[in-house]
Motif scaffolding. Structure first.
Motif, short mmCIF file in Angstrom:
data_model
loop_
_atom_site.label_atom_id
_atom_site.label_comp_id
_atom_site.label_asym_id
_atom_site.label_seq_id
_atom_site.Cartn_x
_atom_site.Cartn_y
_atom_site.Cartn_z
N UNK A 693 0.84 -1.22 0.00
CA UNK A 693 0.00 0.00 0.00
C UNK A 693 0.86 1.26 0.00
N UNK A 694 1.94 1.25 0.80
CA UNK A 694 2.82 2.42 0.83
C UNK A 694 3.49 2.62 -0.52
N UNK A 695 4.03 1.54 -1.07
CA UNK A 695 4.72 1.66 -2.36
C UNK A 695 3.75 2.03 -3.47
N UNK A 696 2.49 1.57 -3.37
CA UNK A 696 1.49 1.94 -4.38
C UNK A 696 1.31 3.45 -4.40
N UNK A 697 1.18 4.04 -3.22
CA UNK A 697 1.02 5.50 -3.14
C UNK A 697 2.26 6.23 -3.64
N UNK A 698 3.41 5.75 -3.22
CA UNK A 698 4.66 6.39 -3.64
C UNK A 698 4.86 6.26 -5.15
N UNK A 699 4.50 5.11 -5.71
CA UNK A 699 4.70 4.88 -7.14
C UNK A 699 3.78 5.75 -7.98
N UNK A 700 2.61 6.07 -7.45
CA UNK A 700 1.72 6.98 -8.19
C UNK A 700 2.33 8.37 -8.28
N UNK A 701 3.07 8.76 -7.23
CA UNK A 701 3.70 10.08 -7.22
C UNK A 701 5.01 10.09 -8.00
N UNK A 702 5.82 9.04 -7.80
CA UNK A 702 7.14 8.98 -8.43
C UNK A 702 7.38 7.58 -8.98
N UNK A 703 6.77 7.29 -10.13
CA UNK A 703 6.86 5.92 -10.66
C UNK A 703 8.29 5.46 -10.93
N UNK A 705 10.98 6.05 -9.38
CA UNK A 705 11.70 5.66 -8.16
C UNK A 705 11.08 4.45 -7.48
N UNK A 706 9.72 4.31 -7.53
CA UNK A 706 9.09 3.34 -6.64
C UNK A 706 8.34 2.20 -7.33
N UNK A 707 8.17 2.25 -8.64
CA UNK A 707 7.56 1.09 -9.29
C UNK A 707 8.37 -0.20 -9.06
N UNK A 708 9.70 -0.15 -9.16
CA UNK A 708 10.45 -1.39 -8.87
C UNK A 708 10.21 -1.90 -7.45
N UNK A 709 10.15 -0.99 -6.47
CA UNK A 709 9.90 -1.40 -5.09
C UNK A 709 8.51 -2.01 -4.95
N UNK A 710 7.53 -1.42 -5.62
CA UNK A 710 6.17 -1.96 -5.58
C UNK A 710 6.14 -3.38 -6.14
N UNK A 711 6.82 -3.57 -7.26
CA UNK A 711 6.85 -4.91 -7.86
C UNK A 711 7.49 -5.93 -6.93
N UNK A 712 8.58 -5.52 -6.26
CA UNK A 712 9.24 -6.43 -5.32
C UNK A 712 8.32 -6.82 -4.18
N UNK A 713 7.56 -5.87 -3.65
CA UNK A 713 6.64 -6.18 -2.56
C UNK A 713 5.47 -7.04 -3.03
N UNK A 714 5.01 -6.81 -4.24
CA UNK A 714 3.95 -7.66 -4.80
C UNK A 714 4.44 -9.10 -4.93
N UNK A 715 5.68 -9.25 -5.33
CA UNK A 715 6.27 -10.59 -5.43
C UNK A 715 6.24 -11.29 -4.07
#
Length: 1002
Positions: A693-703, A705-715
């Motif tokens: 949830x945190x990375x989702x919010x961050x990735x919407x603001x700064x994709x 920087x944070x899309x890779x982190x979101x993908x890692x957490x989804x994994x």
């Protein structure tokens, strides 16, 4: 003026560059009083087949039109002078041997140049190595990699000729990195730029892209980079602000060309014929045509069975030598057996012939054969920037240092300048091809090692990096490896300020960095220059297996320096934290934990005194400590550490969310893994869901920087959902991760292809859980293909990942009944892990044991029972030794292998031994389940199940019934909590219990 007809009309060129023929004078038109001439332009001449044939007959090369206004940015060696020596005939620019093979790759490269701008990648548009097609930019790049002699330069030249014939402007970029490239932005035709030795020219690549990649570009631009290998240099190059074209570039290894004896024989015969034609121009007194029948006769043909003859250069060298040696020309005594050494014997004849003329002034004892050989080696090692620099470099040669040798140095400099074509920015050229130059350099270095050490220690930064690059290549030859390693160690420790950083830079570029790493290791152990050590630490890449042992040594040296009686505590804590990461990377787990524990203690003290300044550092160290504790099987302590980190970051994020929410998400991700490790599955899912949830919010603001982190957490979330039997949701989560990584990998393949492969590997397991076996195999096969490509380019970094994916692929092939293929896949994994475990047992023995465990299953599937038992017995032996050293970490794995070994022994009728093995597994798992019931009760039930079968096989029915009853009771409790996960196992256990009750003999 009438005599001017037929005269050449030359284009003016800058100093040091050959003039260009732009036309031929045709006549003196009437009425102009001889003040003007008419000329036929070169492009008209080039359209006449008779003219083209004459040019090719007298120059040995096809006529080629070149852009006159781009000469100053073109590598002047790309348009060679007529060959003067045997080695010259092997230069790719000479194109003596007809181009053959590579049809598919050349077609692929041509398509890459020509692809329509509106073309978008479809589902089947996957390029080599699983890297996708086109983006919307007019500017695209590609990297070709391959060993020296693989044919990269010749292939690029063939592509350039083909594209020139289609109206493109094609150049090979100048090697002078100081030349401005702005003129390339003014080219209004499609442009192909070839950049050779790209690993040494990253800054120039960036300058090139700055010149051609901008909004005003109206025609396609293609940048084709050539390098021995992609490595850290390429990753860094793709991260530059002006490197979008590099970040989306395909990396294509140039494969071996001549795979079979037939292919080699055909190539050899073609090369002999082509060399015969050109040798006639070089040595017209010899009847080369008359030698051909004897040279190509089957009985006279050299043996071409060695692996080296996969490459075109080796076959061509063998063909050229066969012709030269057929003349009966005497060669020096003690002739080398290698192709390179034999060819150098003929090349020395050329050196002597050009040096011994009276006007050269090289007839004295200080300029004899040995001195000239050393001078050629020097020119191979270091480019001279101008004549003064050339003479200065020559002072290093024996007998040439004092003033009385000034004339000899001048004569040698002139001789070297004339000997081989010089690249832009250099006074002299190098012997070519590279393999011959490296062999000669290695030979001379073995003869005068102290000389080459002195030369290295005298060089400035840029020259040092160039020289170390050449020496690293030279060290690949087994005959020269030891001497090159000794020279490098001595030089780097003697001049560490220049050669230390240069050695590290070069080690990240070469595919064979071992001698450079040895030199860096010696420097780390001997230097007292702490500033230099910090510089090297900052310069090293974050993750590379090749440099991992040295990185651990370096981090230890830094800790030792800072660990004084009155240390700077923040600096020491940082050094300890870094040391922990480096030690863990080489499998030194206890030492890694000791280091980070000290870092935690120091930062705890600092945070108590100044929480605002040091609480973030404390949380970071706790996060790291958690991973180190988990590596050693200390699960509860690992959870405690990361929970403390989460609590600190939670507080910090409430105060300053922009600064600390990313850290909180990272710690939650780690906490999720730790909770799962002790069987607290619902809490583990809660933690990782918060991270998502945190990375989702961050990735919407700064994709970015944070899309890779979101993908890692989804994994990670996918794994946690799977643990709870929520299989559809688990697949949804990992599929989102795959989609994100796929998009990122299309933009920056070198950065994100590894992550894509990891998520595909995980996705295959989730698909398998749902019975979608074909799709599971497709996913893991894509992962294998990606890792295969990555491992070819960076074996040190990606061979372990390739082995892991092969391990997974084997299981999915077995699920589909493709048993032979399943065994092939796991056997490849074992073969990869075996040498890795020999080199670094602490790091890779656990992986080897895992692969052997699975190989045992695959062998058993095929009825190869003895081999299956051998494999699992090796796994048990490895895990037994590991568990003695680190029981908390490896007892669970040992129990798993004992369980498997029990089945293999039972298959062979060795029932007593089978019972002994599974009983040991039950005992281990009972102890583990007492500590962590949520994590290990399920495994205990599985071993009790097998124990029951072994007892029944020995007629011990009552004991068998007791064991299976215990298994049923455990599984009933587990299924009550999580029916989706455990109901199936419970039903199987009940069936076995019922059979034992009804059929005592079962």
């Amino acid at each position: 003026m009438g005599g001017m007809s037929g005269a050449a009309l030359w284009c003016a060129s800058t100093q040091g560059m050959a003039p260009l023929l732009t036309g031929v004078v045709a006549g003196d038109p009437p009425g102009w009083s001889h003040t003007q001439l008419e000329a036929v332009p070169a492009y008209v001449l080039a359209s006449d087949p008779v003219v083209r044939k004459l040019v090719e007959e007298y120059t040995g090369r096809a006529m080629l039109l070149e852009p006159a206004d781009l000469q100053h940015v073109t590598d002047r060696i790309a348009t060679p002078r007529p060959p003067r020596s045997p080695a010259d005939l092997l230069r790719p620019e000479q194109a003596v041997v007809s181009f053959m093979g590579r049809d598919d790759l050349l077609k692929d490269l041509t398509h890459w140049c020509q692809a329509p701008e509106h073309e978008q990648p479809g589902p089947d548009d996957v390029g080599p190595g699983g890297i996708w097609g086109w983006d919307e930019s007019l500017v695209r790049a590609r990297l070709l990699t391959g060993a020296g002699g693989a044919g990269k330069t010749r292939l690029a030249a063939e592509l350039a000729a083909r594209m020139s014939g289609q109206g493109w402007t094609a150049i090979r970029l100048t090697t002078d990195i100081t030349v401005a490239l702005d003129v390339l932005s003014q080219v209004r035709r499609p442009l192909l730029v070839v950049v050779d030795y790209a690993e040494t020219r990253a800054l120039q690549l960036h300058a090139l892209l700055e010149a051609v990649d901008h909004d005003q570009v109206t025609s396609p631009v293609r940048v084709l980079a050539l390098a021995r290998a992609a490595g850290d240099w390429w990753t860094r190059a793709t991260e530059h602000p002006h490197s979008q074209a590099l970040a989306s570039a395909t990396v294509t290894p140039v494969p071996a060309l001549h795979h079979t004896p037939h292919h080699r024989g055909t190539a050899y015969q073609q090369a002999v014929g082509d060399f015969s034609t050109r040798l006639h121009r070089l040595f017209p007194a010899i009847d080369w045509a008359a030698l051909l029948p004897a040279v190509i006769a089957p009985a006279a043909r050299p043996v071409l069975t060695g692996d080296e003859f996969d490459t075109p250069l080796s076959v061509q060298m063998a063909a050229l030598l066969a012709l030269l040696e057929a003349t009966g020309t005497p060669q020096p005594t003690g002739r080398s057996a290698s192709l390179e050494g034999r060819l150098l014997g003929h090349e020395r004849t050329y050196w002597d012939k050009t040096a011994n003329s009276p006007e050269r002034g090289l007839s004295g004892e200080r300029s004899g054969t040995e001195t000239r050989a050393l001078a050629v080696a020097l020119a191979c090692l270091v480019p001279a920037t101008d004549r003064d620099h050339a003479r200065t470099l020559l002072t290093h040669l024996p007998g040439l240092k004092d003033d009385s040798a000034a004339a000899v140095r001048g004569a040698l400099a002139t001789w070297l300048k004339d000997l081989y074509p010089a690249p832009a920015g250099s006074e002299w050229g190098s012997l070519q091809p590279d393999r011959i130059a490296e062999y000669h350099l290695g030979t001379e270095a073995g003869r005068e090692p102290a000389l080459f050490t002195r030369i290295l220690t005298s060089l400035a930064d840029t020259q040092a990096t160039q020289a170390l690059t050449v020496l690293a290549r030279t060290g690949q030859h087994p005959h020269h490896r030891d001497v090159i390693s000794r020279i490098l160690c001595q030089a780097v420790t003697t001049a560490p300020a220049v050669l230390g950083p240069a050695a590290l830079t070069t080690a990240t570029r070469t595919p064979h960095p071992a001698p450079l790493i040895a030199a860096l290791t010696e420097l780390t152990r001997t230097t007292q220059d702490i500033t230099l050590l910090h510089l090297l630490s900052d310069q090293q890449p974050d993750a590379t297996l090749a440099l991992s042992e040295w990185a651990a040594d370096l981090s230890t040296a830094l800790v030792k320096h800072h660990d004084t009686h009155d240390p700077d505590l923040p600096t020491l804590a940082m050094a300890l934290n870094n040391q922990s990461v480096r030690l863990a990377g080489v499998g030194r787990r206890e030492e890694a934990l000791d280091a980070v524990t000290r870092a935690v203690e120091i930062r705890q003290t600092l945070a108590e005194q100044r929480p605002d300044a040091f609480l973030p550092d404390l949380a970071s160290a706790l996060n790291n400590q958690s991973v180190r504790l988990a590596d050693l099987g200390r699960r509860e302590e690992a959870l405690d550490a990361v929970t403390r980190a989460v609590e600190i970051y939670q507080t910090l994020a409430e105060q300053r969310p922009d600064a600390f929410l990313p850290d909180l998400a990272s710690a939650l991700n780690n906490q999720s893994v730790r909770l799962a490790g002790v069987g607290r599955r619902e809490e583990a899912l809660d933690a990782v869901t918060r991270a998502v949830e945190i990375y989702q919010t961050l990735a919407e603001q700064r994709p970015d920087a944070f899309l890779p982190k979101l993908a890692g957490s989804l994994n990670n979330q996918s794994n946690r959902l799977s643990d709870l039997g929520r299989r559809e949701e688990a697949l949804d989560a990992v599929t989102r991760a795959v989609e994100i990584y796929q998009t990122l990998a299309e933009q920056r393949p070198d950065a994100f292809l590894p992550d894509l492969a990891t998520s595909l590997n995980n996705q295959s397991n989730r698909l398998s859980d749902l019975g979608r076996r074909e799709e599971a195999l497709d996913a893991v096969t894509r992962a294998v293909e990606i890792y295969q490509t990555l491992a070819e380019q960076w074996p040190d970094a990606f061979l372990p990942d390739l082995a892991t994916s092969l391990n997974n692929q084997s299981a999915h092939l077995a699920d589909l009944g493709r048993r032979e293929e399943a065994l092939d896949a796991i056997t490849r994994a074992v073969e990869i892990y075996q040498p890795l475990a020999e080199q670094r047992p602490d790091a890779f023995l656990p992986d080897l044991a895992m692969a052997l465990n699975n190989q045992s299953n695959r062998l058993s599937d095929l009825g190869r029972r003895e081999e299956a038992l051998d494999a699992i017995t090796r796994a048990v032996e490895i895990r037994e030794a590991l568990a003695e050293q680190r029981p908390d970490a490896f007892l669970p794995d040992l129990a798993g292998s004992l369980n498997n070994q029990s089945v293999r022994l039972a298959d062979l009728g060795r029932r007593e031994e089978a019972l002994d093995a599974v009983t040991r597994a039950v005992e281990i798992r009972e102890a583990l389940a007492e500590q962590w019931p949520d994590a290990f009760l399920s495994d205990l039930a599985g071993s009790l199940n097998n124990q029951s079968a072994d007892l029944a096989g020995l007629g011990r029915r009552e004991e068998a019934l007791d064991a299976i009853t215990r298994a049923v009771e455990i599984r009933e409790a587990l299924a009550e909590q999580r029916p989706d996960v455990f109901t199936e196992d419970l039903e199987r256990a009940r069936e076995l219990r019922e059979r034992l009750r009804q059929h005592p003999e079962a």
